[in-house]
Design an enzyme around this catalytic site. Structure first.
Site, PDB file in Angstrom:
ATOM      1  CG  ASP A   1      43.436  34.554  48.313  1.00  0.00           C
ATOM      2  OD1 ASP A   1      42.773  35.424  48.919  1.00  0.00           O
ATOM      3  OD2 ASP A   1      44.629  34.714  47.991  1.00  0.00           O
TER       4      ASP A   1
ATOM      5  CB  SER B   1      43.689  36.284  45.158  1.00  0.00           C
ATOM      6  OG  SER B   1      44.839  36.409  45.972  1.00  0.00           O
TER       7      SER B   1
ATOM      8  CE1 TYR C   1      50.456  40.509  53.922  1.00  0.00           C
ATOM      9  CE2 TYR C   1      51.813  38.570  54.294  1.00  0.00           C
ATOM     10  CZ  TYR C   1      50.570  39.145  54.088  1.00  0.00           C
ATOM     11  OH  TYR C   1      49.454  38.348  54.053  1.00  0.00           O
TER      12      TYR C   1
ATOM     13  CD  GLN D   1      47.988  28.809  44.876  1.00  0.00           C
ATOM     14  OE1 GLN D   1      47.647  28.061  43.972  1.00  0.00           O
ATOM     15  NE2 GLN D   1      49.194  29.342  44.932  1.00  0.00           N
TER      16      GLN D   1
ATOM     17  NE  ARG E   1      46.562  36.307  49.508  1.00  0.00           N
ATOM     18  CZ  ARG E   1      46.470  37.576  49.214  1.00  0.00           C
ATOM     19  NH1 ARG E   1      47.527  38.340  49.264  1.00  0.00           N
ATOM     20  NH2 ARG E   1      45.322  38.091  48.820  1.00  0.00           N
TER      21      ARG E   1
END
Length: 401
Positions: free
Chosen positions: A130, A133, A230, A127, A122
């Protein structure tokens, strides 16, 4: 002679998505690659063979896999598919390797270069690649749509001459990509929305979408996020306080959507049978983590369960696949964006550089070996007593189901 990209029709798990679109076929042709799409590959995603042909692809059959230099897929290839690939072919897909060591070893034995798209780092430059996502975004949307379909009442408040219909109360548990989209969708449909997550940064995100945030906001909560974004594992004391607050809140909700997933581990249990029993008849729970064991006690993969007190627990599999026409377009763009970085612009051929950042993060098998750090070490280690796996965290990952 140009290298060949093969896009098969998915055969595992009734998968309706496809790994290419007419737009990405045009772009692949622009890279100097030939594209072969298996007949019917896009039918379930509302892309007829004729659309692929117009974009420059040749419509082929499963036999074309044997000549492909690159295979673009949605799901990890099964044993039959692996036997049809030529040695050295690159296979790019969502590989789901955790807990599937035999399948990873089989890909190595087949001599393919297998890329796990769900391991894409990430970072800013990745992006557009991904898949977690892009697919979670649609899963969050579809979770609200499915909840509304099972909930036999209106979601928005309606003021009529015959009286007022109150707005439905929706609670989102886990504020990653899927959770944020669920909040946005539920708000657009007129519901009163609350959400929870153990990451402090989630509070501002929830508020920006017009929902209310629910959490025990003590000192431990303020330090509950790693530098990578996270969730940290919370203390037993905090978990108990948060569970009590959540249980009280769930009893008042009409719809609850859970999204908490942790890579490589079973989904954390967020809702107990007692919490389900406290809800009103006709309430709905959608468990987006059901494929990993579920966040909800009593959830069953692939089923809608109605409890003794009339609560529906929705456990649909492959939630993004339920909106396949949209999911495939995004997934195909993710794969193209990554593949573009692997193609040498001068020779128009695949050039895999194992030490390159994106390759190192996603390459599972290469030249007959399991090469990914998370799996190669386990394969090479001598047989020794294995320590018990750590207990699942009670919070969602950034970028959830």
């Amino acid at each position: 002679m140009s290298q060949i990209v093969f896009v098969p029709r998915e055969v595992e798990g009734g998968e309706p998505r496809v790994a290419a679109s007419p737009d990405t076929v045009k772009r692949l042709k622009g890279l100097g690659l030939d594209v072969v799409v298996e007949a019917g590959a896009g039918t379930a995603s509302r892309i007829p063979d004729a659309e692929f042909e117009k974009a420059g692809a040749r419509i082929g059959s499963t036999a074309d896999a044997s000549t492909a230099d690159i295979v673009l897929k949605v799901r990890r290839p099964n044993d039959t598919e692996l036997k049809s690939y030529k040695e050295g072919a690159a296979v790019i897909a969502a590989m789901d390797p955790y807990g599937n060591d035999a399948a990873v070893a089989a890909m190595a034995k087949a001599g393919i270069s297998a890329f796990a798209m769900e391991f894409m780092p990430r970072i800013t430059r990745a992006q557009s690649m991904d898949i977690l996502s892009s697919q979670a975004n649609l899963a969050g949307y579809q979770a609200v749509v499915d909840a509304a379909a099972e909930y036999d009442r209106a979601l928005p408040m309606m003021m009529t001459a015959a009286g007022t219909v109150p707005a439905a109360k929706i609670f989102i548990m886990g504020v990653g990509v899927a959770g944020l989209q669920a909040i946005a969708t539920a708000r657009r449909m007129g519901a009163v929305v609350t959400a929870t997550d153990v990451r402090p940064a989630a509070k501002e995100q929830v508020a920006s979408l017009g929902a209310k945030f629910l959490a025990v906001e003590d000192e431990e909560f303020k330090a509950a996020e790693t530098a990578g974004g996270y969730a940290k594992e919370m203390s037993k004391e905090y978990q108990a306080k948060q569970a009590a607050l959540t249980a009280e809140h769930i009893a008042k909700q009409d719809i609850v959507i859970t999204t908490a997933l942790i890579p490589g581990r079973p989904a954390p249990r967020l809702i107990s049978a007692e919490m389900v029993a406290s809800m009103k008849p006709g309430s709905v729970i959608v468990d987006l983590a059901v494929e990993r064991g579920g966040n909800v006690e009593g959830a069953k993969a692939g089923e809608v369960v109605t409890t003794a007190n009339g609560v529906k627990i929705v456990g649909h599999l492959n939630m993004a696949g339920r909106v396949a026409a949209s999911a495939s377009l995004l997934y195909a763009k993710n794969l193209f964006a990554f593949l573009e970085t692997l193609v040498d612009k001068e020779t128009k051929t695949l050039a895999i550089k194992p030490d390159e950042e994106l390759v190192k993060a996603t390459l599972l098998t290469h030249e007959g070996q399991v090469v990914h750090a998370n799996f190669a070490k386990a394969e090479a280690a001598p047989a020794e007593p294995v320590e018990p796996a750590p207990k699942p965290k009670s919070a969602s990952k950034k970028g959830d189901a």
